[in-house]
Write a protein that holds these residues in place. Structure first.
Motif, PDB file in Angstrom:
ATOM      1  N   ALA A  90      45.317  40.821  48.491  1.00 13.69           N
ATOM      2  CA  ALA A  90      46.148  41.173  47.344  1.00 13.69           C
ATOM      3  C   ALA A  90      45.570  40.465  46.136  1.00 13.69           C
ATOM      4  CB  ALA A  90      47.593  40.726  47.580  1.00 13.69           C
ATOM      5  N   VAL A  91      45.362  41.210  45.076  1.00 16.38           N
ATOM      6  CA  VAL A  91      44.824  40.638  43.841  1.00 16.38           C
ATOM      7  C   VAL A  91      45.867  40.830  42.750  1.00 16.38           C
ATOM      8  CG1 VAL A  91      42.948  40.748  42.157  1.00 16.38           C
ATOM      9  CG2 VAL A  91      42.475  41.179  44.587  1.00 16.38           C
ATOM     10  N   HIS A  92      46.173  39.736  42.059  1.00 18.07           N
ATOM     11  CA  HIS A  92      47.158  39.755  40.985  1.00 18.07           C
ATOM     12  C   HIS A  92      46.583  38.975  39.805  1.00 18.07           C
ATOM     13  CE1 HIS A  92      51.114  38.430  39.111  1.00 18.07           C
ATOM     14  NE2 HIS A  92      51.114  39.743  39.006  1.00 18.07           N
ATOM     15  N   GLU A  93      46.571  39.589  38.650  1.00 18.13           N
ATOM     16  CA  GLU A  93      46.015  38.968  37.444  1.00 18.13           C
ATOM     17  C   GLU A  93      44.593  38.468  37.694  1.00 18.13           C
ATOM     18  OE1 GLU A  93      48.916  36.078  36.152  1.00 18.13           O
ATOM     19  OE2 GLU A  93      50.248  37.658  35.431  1.00 18.13           O
ATOM     20  N   GLN A  94      43.787  39.306  38.343  1.00 20.02           N
ATOM     21  CA  GLN A  94      42.367  39.062  38.631  1.00 20.02           C
ATOM     22  C   GLN A  94      42.130  37.852  39.528  1.00 20.02           C
ATOM     23  OE1 GLN A  94      40.615  38.994  34.726  1.00 20.02           O
ATOM     24  NE2 GLN A  94      40.646  41.213  34.577  1.00 20.02           N
ATOM     25  N   ALA A  95      43.139  37.423  40.277  1.00 28.45           N
ATOM     26  CA  ALA A  95      42.986  36.280  41.186  1.00 28.45           C
ATOM     27  C   ALA A  95      43.473  36.670  42.579  1.00 28.45           C
ATOM     28  CB  ALA A  95      43.780  35.084  40.671  1.00 28.45           C
ATOM     29  N   MET A  96      42.883  36.042  43.571  1.00 28.71           N
ATOM     30  CA  MET A  96      43.276  36.268  44.958  1.00 28.71           C
ATOM     31  C   MET A  96      44.677  35.712  45.160  1.00 28.71           C
ATOM     32  SD  MET A  96      41.877  37.638  47.693  1.00 28.71           S
ATOM     33  CE  MET A  96      40.194  37.709  47.096  1.00 28.71           C
ATOM     34  N   ALA A  97      45.619  36.590  45.481  1.00 34.04           N
ATOM     35  CA  ALA A  97      47.021  36.176  45.623  1.00 34.04           C
ATOM     36  C   ALA A  97      47.481  36.146  47.070  1.00 34.04           C
ATOM     37  CB  ALA A  97      47.917  37.116  44.824  1.00 34.04           C
ATOM     38  N   GLY A  98      46.822  36.923  47.940  1.00 35.15           N
ATOM     39  CA  GLY A  98      47.236  36.956  49.336  1.00 35.15           C
ATOM     40  C   GLY A  98      46.164  37.537  50.222  1.00 35.15           C
ATOM     41  N   GLN A 149      52.592  32.231  44.025  1.00 40.57           N
ATOM     42  CA  GLN A 149      52.929  33.647  43.938  1.00 40.57           C
ATOM     43  C   GLN A 149      53.810  34.109  45.096  1.00 40.57           C
ATOM     44  OE1 GLN A 149      50.137  36.275  42.250  1.00 40.57           O
ATOM     45  NE2 GLN A 149      48.748  34.646  41.668  1.00 40.57           N
ATOM     46  N   GLN A 150      54.364  33.159  45.831  1.00 38.64           N
ATOM     47  CA  GLN A 150      55.280  33.524  46.903  1.00 38.64           C
ATOM     48  C   GLN A 150      56.592  34.016  46.314  1.00 38.64           C
ATOM     49  OE1 GLN A 150      55.370  30.115  49.568  1.00 38.64           O
ATOM     50  NE2 GLN A 150      53.273  30.471  50.195  1.00 38.64           N
ATOM     51  N   LYS A 151      57.308  34.818  47.092  1.00 42.94           N
ATOM     52  CA  LYS A 151      58.596  35.396  46.716  1.00 42.94           C
ATOM     53  C   LYS A 151      58.464  36.424  45.579  1.00 42.94           C
ATOM     54  CE  LYS A 151      61.227  31.447  48.344  1.00 42.94           C
ATOM     55  NZ  LYS A 151      61.381  31.836  49.697  1.00 42.94           N
ATOM     56  N   MET A 152      57.268  37.036  45.491  1.00 40.16           N
ATOM     57  CA  MET A 152      57.032  38.097  44.512  1.00 40.16           C
ATOM     58  C   MET A 152      56.802  39.444  45.211  1.00 40.16           C
ATOM     59  SD  MET A 152      54.486  36.098  41.844  1.00 40.16           S
ATOM     60  CE  MET A 152      54.015  37.631  41.064  1.00 40.16           C
ATOM     61  N   GLY A 153      56.924  39.466  46.534  1.00 33.94           N
ATOM     62  CA  GLY A 153      56.721  40.698  47.280  1.00 33.94           C
ATOM     63  C   GLY A 153      55.285  40.952  47.700  1.00 33.94           C
ATOM     64  N   ILE A 154      54.398  39.995  47.487  1.00 37.45           N
ATOM     65  CA  ILE A 154      52.982  40.185  47.811  1.00 37.45           C
ATOM     66  C   ILE A 154      52.781  40.325  49.321  1.00 37.45           C
ATOM     67  CG2 ILE A 154      50.704  39.075  47.772  1.00 37.45           C
ATOM     68  CD1 ILE A 154      51.545  37.978  44.954  1.00 37.45           C
ATOM     69  N   GLY A 155      53.426  39.477  50.094  1.00 35.83           N
ATOM     70  CA  GLY A 155      53.319  39.568  51.546  1.00 35.83           C
ATOM     71  C   GLY A 155      53.816  40.912  52.049  1.00 35.83           C
ATOM     72  N   GLN A 156      54.916  41.375  51.482  1.00 35.92           N
ATOM     73  CA  GLN A 156      55.484  42.675  51.882  1.00 35.92           C
ATOM     74  C   GLN A 156      54.527  43.815  51.534  1.00 35.92           C
ATOM     75  OE1 GLN A 156      58.409  42.818  53.618  1.00 35.92           O
ATOM     76  NE2 GLN A 156      58.018  44.969  53.935  1.00 35.92           N
ATOM     77  N   LEU A 157      53.871  43.735  50.379  1.00 35.38           N
ATOM     78  CA  LEU A 157      52.891  44.758  50.000  1.00 35.38           C
ATOM     79  C   LEU A 157      51.705  44.777  50.963  1.00 35.38           C
ATOM     80  CD1 LEU A 157      52.853  44.383  46.114  1.00 35.38           C
ATOM     81  CD2 LEU A 157      53.718  46.335  47.420  1.00 35.38           C
ATOM     82  N   LEU A 158      51.209  43.590  51.314  1.00 34.86           N
ATOM     83  CA  LEU A 158      50.114  43.503  52.287  1.00 34.86           C
ATOM     84  C   LEU A 158      50.541  44.105  53.628  1.00 34.86           C
ATOM     85  CD1 LEU A 158      48.767  39.925  51.517  1.00 34.86           C
ATOM     86  CD2 LEU A 158      47.374  42.004  51.549  1.00 34.86           C
ATOM     87  N   TRP A 159      51.749  43.746  54.064  1.00 32.01           N
ATOM     88  CA  TRP A 159      52.279  44.227  55.342  1.00 32.01           C
ATOM     89  C   TRP A 159      52.387  45.754  55.347  1.00 32.01           C
ATOM     90  CZ3 TRP A 159      52.823  41.935  59.866  1.00 32.01           C
ATOM     91  CH2 TRP A 159      53.573  42.572  60.852  1.00 32.01           C
ATOM     92  N   MET A 170      55.811  42.614  30.814  1.00 32.46           N
ATOM     93  CA  MET A 170      55.617  43.175  32.134  1.00 32.46           C
ATOM     94  C   MET A 170      54.307  42.657  32.723  1.00 32.46           C
ATOM     95  SD  MET A 170      56.021  47.116  33.043  1.00 32.46           S
ATOM     96  CE  MET A 170      54.941  47.910  34.156  1.00 32.46           C
ATOM     97  N   SER A 171      54.371  42.143  33.956  1.00 36.99           N
ATOM     98  CA  SER A 171      53.165  41.577  34.553  1.00 36.99           C
ATOM     99  C   SER A 171      52.286  42.685  35.134  1.00 36.99           C
ATOM    100  CB  SER A 171      53.530  40.566  35.636  1.00 36.99           C
ATOM    101  OG  SER A 171      54.135  41.209  36.725  1.00 36.99           O
ATOM    102  N   PRO A 172      50.979  42.415  35.214  1.00 36.56           N
ATOM    103  CA  PRO A 172      50.066  43.422  35.747  1.00 36.56           C
ATOM    104  C   PRO A 172      50.397  43.715  37.214  1.00 36.56           C
ATOM    105  CG  PRO A 172      48.867  41.471  34.972  1.00 36.56           C
ATOM    106  CD  PRO A 172      50.317  41.203  34.817  1.00 36.56           C
ATOM    107  N   PRO A 173      50.042  44.909  37.671  1.00 35.18           N
ATOM    108  CA  PRO A 173      50.341  45.259  39.061  1.00 35.18           C
ATOM    109  C   PRO A 173      49.515  44.435  40.044  1.00 35.18           C
ATOM    110  CG  PRO A 173      48.988  46.961  38.047  1.00 35.18           C
ATOM    111  CD  PRO A 173      49.349  45.978  36.965  1.00 35.18           C
ATOM    112  N   ILE A 174      50.014  44.406  41.258  1.00 33.76           N
ATOM    113  CA  ILE A 174      49.318  43.749  42.360  1.00 33.76           C
ATOM    114  C   ILE A 174      48.550  44.836  43.091  1.00 33.76           C
ATOM    115  CG2 ILE A 174      49.631  42.501  44.527  1.00 33.76           C
ATOM    116  CD1 ILE A 174      52.385  41.555  43.194  1.00 33.76           C
ATOM    117  N   SER A 175      47.250  44.634  43.294  1.00 25.90           N
ATOM    118  CA  SER A 175      46.469  45.626  44.023  1.00 25.90           C
ATOM    119  C   SER A 175      46.153  45.102  45.417  1.00 25.90           C
ATOM    120  CB  SER A 175      45.186  45.981  43.264  1.00 25.90           C
ATOM    121  OG  SER A 175      44.340  44.862  43.160  1.00 25.90           O
TER     122      SER A 175
END
Length: 153
Positions: free
Chosen positions: A64-72, A91-101, A1-6
């Protein structure tokens, strides 16, 4: 399981990471040898320029930060204009843009009408978010874009 996106508000100390994200994503998704990145745009997304925008009272920068890196990143000016909306290509198509939105929407970042000059690459993303084109594609100093608007985002 991958770490959450904050998702959180950006800090001025994030400027270098945000700049790297925008530069790398722009080069991958928006420019090519035939249509290279204009110098004025590259200068506008350097660390100091981004730090100045983050510190501006008229801007809201979310990251958006994912695995301690700037993702969005999503930056909105004056609740009415999207300045930057980028997700790292890996990291596209992982829902990061939708989370930011959703974070922006839920936190009152948007006004009644939201405008964007979308890269031609990102038009389908904005259409999924409810944006409509307002006029034919344009070009400003070598940067091609599609004007779009979203009423009641």
């Amino acid at each position: 399981m991958s770490p959450p996106i904050s998702i959180r508000h950006a800090l001025v100390i994030d400027a270098a990471d945000i700049s790297k994200l925008i530069v790398s994503t722009s080069e991958t998704c928006c420019f090519s040898e035939a249509a290279p990145c204009p110098d004025w745009y590259r200068n506008s997304i350097q660390t100091q320029a981004i730090a100045t925008l983050i510190a501006s009272e008229s801007m809201v920068f979310l990251v958006a930060v994912h695995e301690q890196a700037m993702a969005g990143v999503l930056a909105v000016e004056g609740k009415s204009s999207i300045k930057y909306f980028f997700v790292h290509p890996a990291q596209q198509k992982m829902g990061i843009g939708q989370l930011l939105w959703q974070f922006a929407k839920n936190s009152g970042t948007f006004g009644e009408t939201l405008k964007v000059r979308s890269s031609l690459f990102a038009v389908p993303v904005y259409e999924r978010l409810g944006f409509k084109t307002t006029e034919p594609p344009g070009c400003f100093n070598g940067l091609h874009f599609q004007p779009m608007v979203n009423h009641h985002p």
